[in-house]
Write an enzyme that holds these catalytic residues in place. Sequence first.
Site, PDB file in Angstrom:
ATOM      1  N   ASN A 212      -7.967 -11.126  -5.242  1.00  9.24           N
ATOM      2  CA  ASN A 212      -6.702 -10.450  -5.042  1.00  9.24           C
ATOM      3  C   ASN A 212      -5.755 -11.392  -5.453  1.00  9.24           C
ATOM      4  O   ASN A 212      -5.838 -12.310  -5.798  1.00  9.24           O
ATOM      5  CB  ASN A 212      -6.593  -9.776  -3.765  1.00  9.24           C
TER       6      ASN A 212
ATOM      7  N   PHE B 286       0.804  -1.213  -0.201  1.00 10.16           N
ATOM      8  CA  PHE B 286      -0.011   0.004   0.032  1.00 10.16           C
ATOM      9  C   PHE B 286       0.692   1.253   0.060  1.00 10.16           C
ATOM     10  O   PHE B 286       0.652   2.206   0.703  1.00 10.16           O
ATOM     11  CB  PHE B 286      -0.938  -0.014   1.282  1.00 10.16           C
TER      12      PHE B 286
ATOM     13  N   LYS C 291     -13.140  -6.400  -1.916  1.00  9.11           N
ATOM     14  CA  LYS C 291     -12.049  -7.406  -2.717  1.00  9.11           C
ATOM     15  C   LYS C 291     -11.558  -8.513  -1.739  1.00  9.11           C
ATOM     16  O   LYS C 291     -11.300  -8.280  -0.807  1.00  9.11           O
ATOM     17  CB  LYS C 291     -10.949  -6.398  -3.082  1.00  9.11           C
TER      18      LYS C 291
ATOM     19  N   ASN D  82       0.211  -8.048   1.835  1.00 11.92           N
ATOM     20  CA  ASN D  82       1.471  -7.320   1.923  1.00 11.92           C
ATOM     21  C   ASN D  82       1.418  -6.334   3.082  1.00 11.92           C
ATOM     22  O   ASN D  82       2.295  -5.638   3.421  1.00 11.92           O
ATOM     23  CB  ASN D  82       1.792  -6.675   0.714  1.00 11.92           C
ATOM     24  N   THR D  83       0.198  -6.282   4.039  1.00 13.81           N
ATOM     25  CA  THR D  83      -0.205  -5.435   5.042  1.00 13.81           C
ATOM     26  C   THR D  83      -0.481  -6.136   6.268  1.00 13.81           C
ATOM     27  O   THR D  83      -1.347  -6.866   6.206  1.00 13.81           O
ATOM     28  CB  THR D  83      -1.352  -4.313   4.771  1.00 13.81           C
TER      29      THR D  83
ATOM     30  N   SER E 200      -7.771  -7.552   1.316  1.00 12.26           N
ATOM     31  CA  SER E 200      -7.294  -8.843   1.058  1.00 12.26           C
ATOM     32  C   SER E 200      -5.871  -8.803   0.598  1.00 12.26           C
ATOM     33  O   SER E 200      -5.288  -9.924  -0.040  1.00 12.26           O
ATOM     34  CB  SER E 200      -8.225  -9.435  -0.204  1.00 12.26           C
TER      35      SER E 200
END
Length: 401
Positions: free
Chosen positions: A287, A154, A256, A218-219, A215
């Site tokens: 995703n 993000f 998503k 990466n966070t 979804s």
Amino acid sequence: MNRIDPANPCRVSTPNKFRSLLKVSTLAASVYCGVCLYKCNESFYENIFMPMVRMVPPELAHRLAVLGLKMEVVRPSYQDPEVLRTTLLNKTLENPVGIAAGFDKHGEAVKGLERLGFGFVEIGSVTPEPQPGNPKPRVFRLNEDKAIVNRYGFNSEGHEVVFERIKKLRQDGDLKVTLGINLGRNKKSEDNIEDYVQGIRKFSVLADYLVVNISSPNTPGLRTMQNKSTLQSLLTEIVKARNALPPNEQRPILVKIAPDLSDGCVQEIIAVIQKKECAIDGLIVSNTTIDRPSELKSVNAGQLGGLSGAPLSSKSTQLVAKVYKWTGGKVPIIGVGGIFSGRDAYEKILAGASAVQLYTALIYHGPPIVSRVKEELGQLLKENGYENVQQAVGKGVDQFL
């Protein structure tokens, strides 16, 4: 000044001839390349330009692609046939092929993507506060597998910058494409739900639809927001915030979801979104995946992050079919994952998607892929007796279960 041959004063010396020839050849080659780029010549992109692009580090190539589209340097000649015209979330689309979130993260190239021929454009994910995302390198090509692994995390310029950019586009009055804005949360947020509520309030006046992205892998902790109780709390607040806006600013909201959810988790999500207080307007399926199929060949297969591209195709299509079946076809679905051809798009529509999005195919094949997918999809619809996209939605759902 040209050098004169003493033996023949009328003849220009050979070195100057070569220099002149080189200048003319360079100019001709530049003009040829420029025309091919502008007109989206597929052979030129496949055989010359995209192999050169793959020599550039992937994140730099991404930035250059966004810059090129921002400058609107390409203009394909393909015209969408009537069979591709469709509706999504009460909006008329010239075609059902959109660009997925993640390509134009900051809303810089919306007009260029519209010119490229996408039926709708989704930007983001956008977080409330600016954040740099994860450390570089964070994007990896899997060339042998036609796939990408990314762990961007993000990276976003934040609500305010993106809002002003899209506001200017709207004020200029020449933005015709349906625009979705994908919302994320800040990595160090103290109130995850409030981050999304802020996005709903901020962008409803500018977007045609809004996406709640819970979804991305990466966070840290983001995917846990797909859990039943957390999702119910999140959507209750989001729907409440949307419904409190003036009626002319209330926009459709989609969620998503990840492709790695168990059937039970997917069914719980469906149960939540069918509650009145959580009633959103659609799902984006899906995703990127954290799964690594055993058939992957690239040395980058082991990189951490979300895998997108061809290896995700059948998995996402199957999930589209499950969601369509379990919702009775009553919840609009945007199908995403591994679309490289009109056949891929057609299968997702047969599985239950009302529209589709691509991204990784653009990385590997460049701008001509958009027209190729649309042309092949139009031919398949006609060959199978469909007069429009809506007639095909869900008609092959059982074959993908």
